[in-house]
Scaffold this motif. Structure first.
Motif, short mmCIF file in Angstrom:
data_model
loop_
_atom_site.label_atom_id
_atom_site.label_comp_id
_atom_site.label_asym_id
_atom_site.label_seq_id
_atom_site.Cartn_x
_atom_site.Cartn_y
_atom_site.Cartn_z
N ARG A 21 15.90 6.17 16.40
CA ARG A 21 16.84 5.64 15.49
C ARG A 21 16.58 4.26 15.29
NH1 ARG A 21 20.94 9.32 14.73
NH2 ARG A 21 20.93 11.11 15.95
N HIS A 22 16.33 3.57 16.08
CA HIS A 22 15.78 2.12 16.21
C HIS A 22 14.93 1.83 14.83
CE1 HIS A 22 14.57 -2.04 16.66
NE2 HIS A 22 13.52 -1.43 17.02
N LEU A 23 13.66 2.75 15.18
CA LEU A 23 12.47 2.57 14.00
C LEU A 23 13.09 2.96 12.72
CD1 LEU A 23 9.54 4.00 16.26
CD2 LEU A 23 10.08 1.69 15.63
N LEU A 24 13.93 3.86 12.38
CA LEU A 24 14.33 4.45 11.30
C LEU A 24 15.34 3.27 10.73
CD1 LEU A 24 15.74 7.77 10.20
CD2 LEU A 24 17.35 6.00 9.77
N TYR A 25 16.38 2.79 11.58
CA TYR A 25 17.07 1.61 11.12
C TYR A 25 16.43 0.60 10.35
CZ TYR A 25 20.91 -1.84 11.30
OH TYR A 25 21.65 -3.09 10.93
N GLU A 26 15.40 0.13 11.13
CA GLU A 26 14.60 -1.01 10.86
C GLU A 26 13.53 -0.80 9.54
OE1 GLU A 26 14.95 -3.98 12.22
OE2 GLU A 26 16.34 -3.41 13.67
N SER A 27 13.45 0.65 9.13
CA SER A 27 12.59 0.69 8.19
C SER A 27 13.24 1.71 6.77
CB SER A 27 11.36 1.74 8.88
OG SER A 27 10.80 1.21 9.89
N ASP A 28 14.30 2.05 7.17
CA ASP A 28 14.92 2.77 5.81
C ASP A 28 15.42 1.85 4.93
OD1 ASP A 28 15.95 4.97 4.23
OD2 ASP A 28 17.64 5.36 5.67
N ARG A 29 14.44 1.70 4.06
CA ARG A 29 14.87 0.49 2.82
C ARG A 29 16.05 1.07 1.95
NH1 ARG A 29 9.75 -0.35 0.07
NH2 ARG A 29 10.32 1.79 -0.68
N ASP A 30 16.00 2.37 1.74
CA ASP A 30 16.99 2.78 0.81
C ASP A 30 18.13 3.71 1.43
OD1 ASP A 30 15.90 5.14 1.56
OD2 ASP A 30 14.97 5.92 -0.27
N LYS A 31 18.11 3.60 2.91
CA LYS A 31 19.25 3.92 3.56
C LYS A 31 19.92 5.29 3.13
CE LYS A 31 19.37 -0.11 5.40
NZ LYS A 31 18.80 -0.46 6.89
N ASP A 32 18.86 6.26 2.92
CA ASP A 32 19.02 7.61 2.89
C ASP A 32 19.00 8.55 4.09
OD1 ASP A 32 16.36 7.72 3.37
OD2 ASP A 32 15.68 8.63 1.38
N GLY A 33 18.65 7.93 5.12
CA GLY A 33 18.70 8.55 6.50
C GLY A 33 17.46 9.02 6.96
N LYS A 34 16.36 9.04 6.41
CA LYS A 34 15.00 9.29 6.53
C LYS A 34 13.95 8.36 5.90
CE LYS A 34 15.50 12.38 2.24
NZ LYS A 34 15.76 13.69 1.87
N LEU A 35 12.80 8.51 6.44
CA LEU A 35 11.78 7.65 6.03
C LEU A 35 10.66 8.14 5.25
CD1 LEU A 35 11.30 5.82 9.40
CD2 LEU A 35 12.60 5.13 7.56
N SER A 36 10.23 7.74 4.04
CA SER A 36 9.19 8.25 3.41
C SER A 36 8.04 7.42 3.91
CB SER A 36 9.30 7.53 1.80
OG SER A 36 9.16 6.13 1.73
N LYS A 37 6.80 7.91 3.63
CA LYS A 37 5.43 7.37 4.19
C LYS A 37 5.35 5.98 3.63
CE LYS A 37 1.51 9.57 4.18
NZ LYS A 37 0.24 10.28 3.52
N GLU A 38 5.68 5.57 2.51
CA GLU A 38 5.79 4.08 2.20
C GLU A 38 6.66 3.21 2.68
OE1 GLU A 38 6.11 6.74 0.22
OE2 GLU A 38 4.27 6.90 -0.79
N GLU A 39 7.88 3.85 3.24
CA GLU A 39 8.57 2.90 3.97
C GLU A 39 7.93 2.64 5.36
OE1 GLU A 39 13.28 3.95 2.49
OE2 GLU A 39 12.06 5.46 3.59
N ILE A 40 7.52 3.78 5.99
CA ILE A 40 6.61 3.41 7.28
C ILE A 40 5.64 2.58 7.41
CG2 ILE A 40 5.65 4.61 9.16
CD1 ILE A 40 7.44 7.09 8.58
N VAL A 41 4.85 2.81 6.22
CA VAL A 41 3.52 2.11 6.09
C VAL A 41 3.97 0.49 5.75
CG1 VAL A 41 1.52 1.38 4.91
CG2 VAL A 41 2.05 4.10 5.47
N GLU A 42 5.01 0.56 4.99
CA GLU A 42 5.49 -0.97 4.64
C GLU A 42 5.78 -1.75 5.82
OE1 GLU A 42 9.28 -3.10 2.49
OE2 GLU A 42 8.35 -1.30 1.48
N LYS A 43 6.44 -1.08 7.07
CA LYS A 43 6.69 -1.41 8.36
C LYS A 43 5.73 -1.52 9.36
CE LYS A 43 10.48 -3.25 9.00
NZ LYS A 43 10.95 -4.49 9.10
#
Length: 315
Positions: free
Chosen positions: A271-293
């Protein structure tokens, strides 16, 4: 590594750490212990790297350039996304973190299996384990180092018999895993508590009092003042460890301390990693969001040695 240290590695890793006056020894076991680093993102992301990758793999990423880190992280994301919908959920991230933390256990079992299955029949008997581990030591009734190997062997035999579900004194791969890493198996947790209490309960009264609890973590060694963390541990003992406030921990309280079941650290980290990386706040992470962080998830470090230091095998 000395012989005692080598043998102690077969016991619970948390029970084998030697304490120093200013260092804290932690007996809380694997699932809660995602990393021995401090979780402080204001300083660095070392805890997150260990939690996401596992400590050994995190060291590999330390030698990668940012570009290499991003490329390999992208491959990892594809494996985390179990339903292949293009997004990583908290649940998928939690499951990956648990996998990363347990991977070293399986690797440890494989290493030790090869050294103990002496007749290569796919099983390890107690006699095989005893002979491979203690045989040459027990030939010397008075070893120079003064270590009590016979007592350790008796503890190992007790644990081996508990791991051996069918009682045939022969361990399958699963039973051998339970023997080496009992904290991972519900039916082995009583032996974890028993061994912990035997180690800490110096007066043999069947309980762990405050001074025994502190003494397991900290040795004063002539220091006039205790470190601040020791004072905090004294407060923790009084407020949380000793739940019935009788001044000591019984086996149930000890179990709650070393094998807590009321908090899922892997899910909290996910949950911490998602909170810090979820740029569009849709509750899930795209590959782009993860790679960006990538610095949060895996980090990287360009070194003068370049790719010569990098291990190129894939996950």
């Amino acid at each position: 590594m000395s012989v005692p240290q080598l043998l102690l590695c077969l016991s619970l890793s948390m029970l084998c750490i030697s304490s120093k006056p200013t260092e804290k020894k932690d007996r809380v076991h694997h699932d809660p212990q995602l990393s021995d680093k401090v979780h402080d993102d204001a300083q660095n992301f070392d805890y997150d790297h260990d939690a996401f990758l596992g400590a050994d793999e995190a060291k590999t990423f330390d030698q990668l350039t940012p570009e290499e880190s991003k490329e390999r992280l992208g491959k990892i994301v594809s494996k985390i996304d179990e339903d292949k919908d293009g997004f990583v959920t908290v649940e998928e991230l939690r499951d990956w973190i648990k996998f990363a933390q347990k991977r070293w256990i399986y690797e440890d079992v494989e290493r030790q299996w090869k050294g103990h299955d002496l007749n290569e029949d796919g099983l390890i008997s107690w006699e095989e384990y005893k002979n491979a581990t203690y045989g040459y030591i027990l030939d010397d009734p008075d070893p120079d180092d003064g270590f009590n190997y016979k007592q350790m062997m008796m503890r190992d035999e007790r644990r081996f018999k508990m791991a051996d579900k069918d009682g045939d004194l022969t361990a399958t791969k699963e039973e051998f895993t339970a023997f080496l890493h009992p904290e991972e198996y519900n039916y082995m947790k009583d032996i974890v508590v028993q061994e912990t209490m035997e180690d800490i309960d110096k007066n043999g009264d069947g309980f762990i009092d405050l001074e025994e609890y502190i003494g397991d973590m900290y040795s004063r060694d002539g220091d006039a003042d205790e470190p601040e963390w020791v004072k905090t541990e004294r407060e923790q003992f009084a407020e949380f460890r000793d739940k019935n406030h009788d001044g000591r921990m019984d086996p149930t309280e000890t179990r709650d301390w070393i094998l807590p079941s009321d908090y899922d650290h892997a899910e909290a980290e996910a949950r911490h990693l998602l909170y810090e990386s979820d740029r569009d706040k849709d509750g899930k992470l795209s590959k782009e969001e993860i790679v960006e962080k990538y610095d949060l998830f895996v980090g990287s470090q360009a070194t003068d040695f370049g790719e010569a230091l990098v291990r190129h095998d894939e996950f």
